[in-house]
Design a protein around this motif. Structure first.
Motif, short mmCIF file in Angstrom:
data_model
loop_
_atom_site.label_atom_id
_atom_site.label_comp_id
_atom_site.label_asym_id
_atom_site.label_seq_id
_atom_site.Cartn_x
_atom_site.Cartn_y
_atom_site.Cartn_z
N UNK A 74 0.85 -1.18 0.00
CA UNK A 74 0.00 0.00 0.00
C UNK A 74 0.89 1.24 0.00
N UNK A 75 0.26 2.39 -0.03
CA UNK A 75 1.01 3.65 -0.04
C UNK A 75 1.94 3.77 1.16
N UNK A 97 -0.55 -4.70 -6.74
CA UNK A 97 -0.55 -4.23 -5.36
C UNK A 97 -1.71 -3.27 -5.16
N UNK A 98 -1.63 -2.43 -4.17
CA UNK A 98 -2.75 -1.55 -3.81
C UNK A 98 -2.30 -0.09 -3.73
N UNK A 99 -1.49 0.32 -4.69
CA UNK A 99 -0.97 1.68 -4.69
C UNK A 99 -1.99 2.64 -5.28
N UNK A 100 -2.05 3.83 -4.70
CA UNK A 100 -2.91 4.90 -5.21
C UNK A 100 -2.02 6.07 -5.64
N UNK A 101 -2.64 7.18 -5.88
CA UNK A 101 -1.87 8.38 -6.28
C UNK A 101 -0.90 8.80 -5.18
N UNK A 125 13.47 0.51 -15.46
CA UNK A 125 12.15 -0.05 -15.72
C UNK A 125 11.30 -0.01 -14.44
N UNK A 126 10.06 0.46 -14.62
CA UNK A 126 9.12 0.50 -13.51
C UNK A 126 7.82 -0.14 -13.96
N UNK A 127 7.39 -1.13 -13.20
CA UNK A 127 6.14 -1.83 -13.50
C UNK A 127 5.14 -1.51 -12.40
N UNK A 128 4.11 -0.76 -12.75
CA UNK A 128 3.06 -0.37 -11.81
C UNK A 128 1.69 -0.91 -12.19
N UNK A 129 1.64 -1.85 -13.10
CA UNK A 129 0.37 -2.38 -13.58
C UNK A 129 -0.45 -2.99 -12.45
N UNK A 130 -1.76 -2.94 -12.62
CA UNK A 130 -2.72 -3.52 -11.67
C UNK A 130 -2.63 -2.87 -10.29
N UNK A 131 -2.59 -1.55 -10.28
CA UNK A 131 -2.71 -0.76 -9.07
C UNK A 131 -3.87 0.22 -9.30
N UNK A 132 -3.92 1.28 -8.55
CA UNK A 132 -5.00 2.27 -8.72
C UNK A 132 -4.44 3.68 -8.63
N UNK A 133 -3.39 3.94 -9.41
CA UNK A 133 -2.77 5.26 -9.29
C UNK A 133 -3.60 6.35 -9.96
N UNK A 134 -4.39 6.01 -10.96
CA UNK A 134 -5.26 6.97 -11.61
C UNK A 134 -4.53 8.12 -12.26
N UNK A 135 -5.29 9.13 -12.67
CA UNK A 135 -4.73 10.29 -13.37
C UNK A 135 -3.81 11.10 -12.47
N UNK A 136 -4.18 11.26 -11.22
CA UNK A 136 -3.36 12.07 -10.31
C UNK A 136 -2.00 11.40 -10.08
N UNK A 137 -1.99 10.10 -9.92
CA UNK A 137 -0.73 9.38 -9.76
C UNK A 137 0.14 9.49 -11.00
N UNK A 138 -0.50 9.40 -12.18
CA UNK A 138 0.26 9.55 -13.42
C UNK A 138 0.78 10.97 -13.57
N UNK A 139 0.04 11.94 -13.06
CA UNK A 139 0.52 13.33 -13.09
C UNK A 139 1.83 13.46 -12.30
N UNK A 140 1.88 12.87 -11.10
CA UNK A 140 3.10 12.91 -10.30
C UNK A 140 4.27 12.24 -11.03
#
Length: 190
Positions: free
Chosen positions: A28-29, A53-57, A75-90
């Motif tokens: 988690x975060x 995992x269970x990562x968010x923004x 290489x960074x693999x973040x697939x199958x989490x919940x980062x959403x648009x805000x996480x991708x912004x960061x």
């Protein structure tokens, strides 16, 4: 607390300057500071797998802060989490100046056209990111238009883009995909 010790053990087991696989560890975060300090900063990993995992923004923000001055992670693999648009912004803000990341996988993260816009803004400044996975998100035809405009107006170094299974991309995007292919510069696969 046992999950913390398990994650720490997995990181400590990894060699310096190698890959760290933390996929499917119920991360988690709250775990991200440990991962950044032990895995990214101390171990200086080249590859970080945080899939399933269970990562968010919030977790994405902690990760993004560590990438700003980082010059070794590739290489960074973040697939199958919940980062959403805000996480991708960061993360996108970090990618603007990061010159070591070659691949980022973001499948199944609830990313919409807004998140894609953040990433496109970063790609105008990034010359090292060559593979991006955005399959199974919430990107629409409008997102494909944003991407087509990016490739038309800028020299983009991306070679592989994965957008499969974005259920809101329709046949209307065919012309946008053709524009991307025609303006591809270095693109090998879409």
């Amino acid at each position: 607390m046992s999950n913390y010790s398990n994650i720490e053990k997995l990181i400590l087991k990894s060699s310096n300057h190698s890959w760290i696989d933390l996929s499917d560890q119920n991360i988690t975060d709250e775990h991200m500071n440990l991962i950044v300090e032990e895995g990214i900063e101390k171990k200086q990993c080249f590859y970080l797998n945080l899939r399933y995992n269970h990562l968010t923004s919030n977790g994405a923000s902690i990760l993004a802060d560590s990438l700003i001055q980082n010059n070794f992670i590739q290489r960074i693999y973040l697939s199958f989490n919940s980062i959403g648009d805000q996480g991708l912004k960061f993360i996108s803000n970090s990618l603007r100046n990061n010159q070591s990341i070659h691949e980022i996988q973001l499948e199944h993260n609830q990313i919409t056209d807004q998140g894609l816009q953040y990433l496109c803004d970063a790609l105008q400044h990034n010359q090292t990111l060559i593979e991006i996975g955005l399959a199974s998100n919430l990107i629409t035809d409008q997102g494909m238009k944003i991407l087509a405009n990016l490739f038309k107006q800028n020299k983009i170094f991306v070679q592989i883009l994965n957008f499969k299974q974005n259920k809101f991309i329709t046949d209307q995007s065919f012309n946008y995909i053709m524009e991307i292919i025609n303006n591809k510069q270095s693109l090998n696969s879409i």
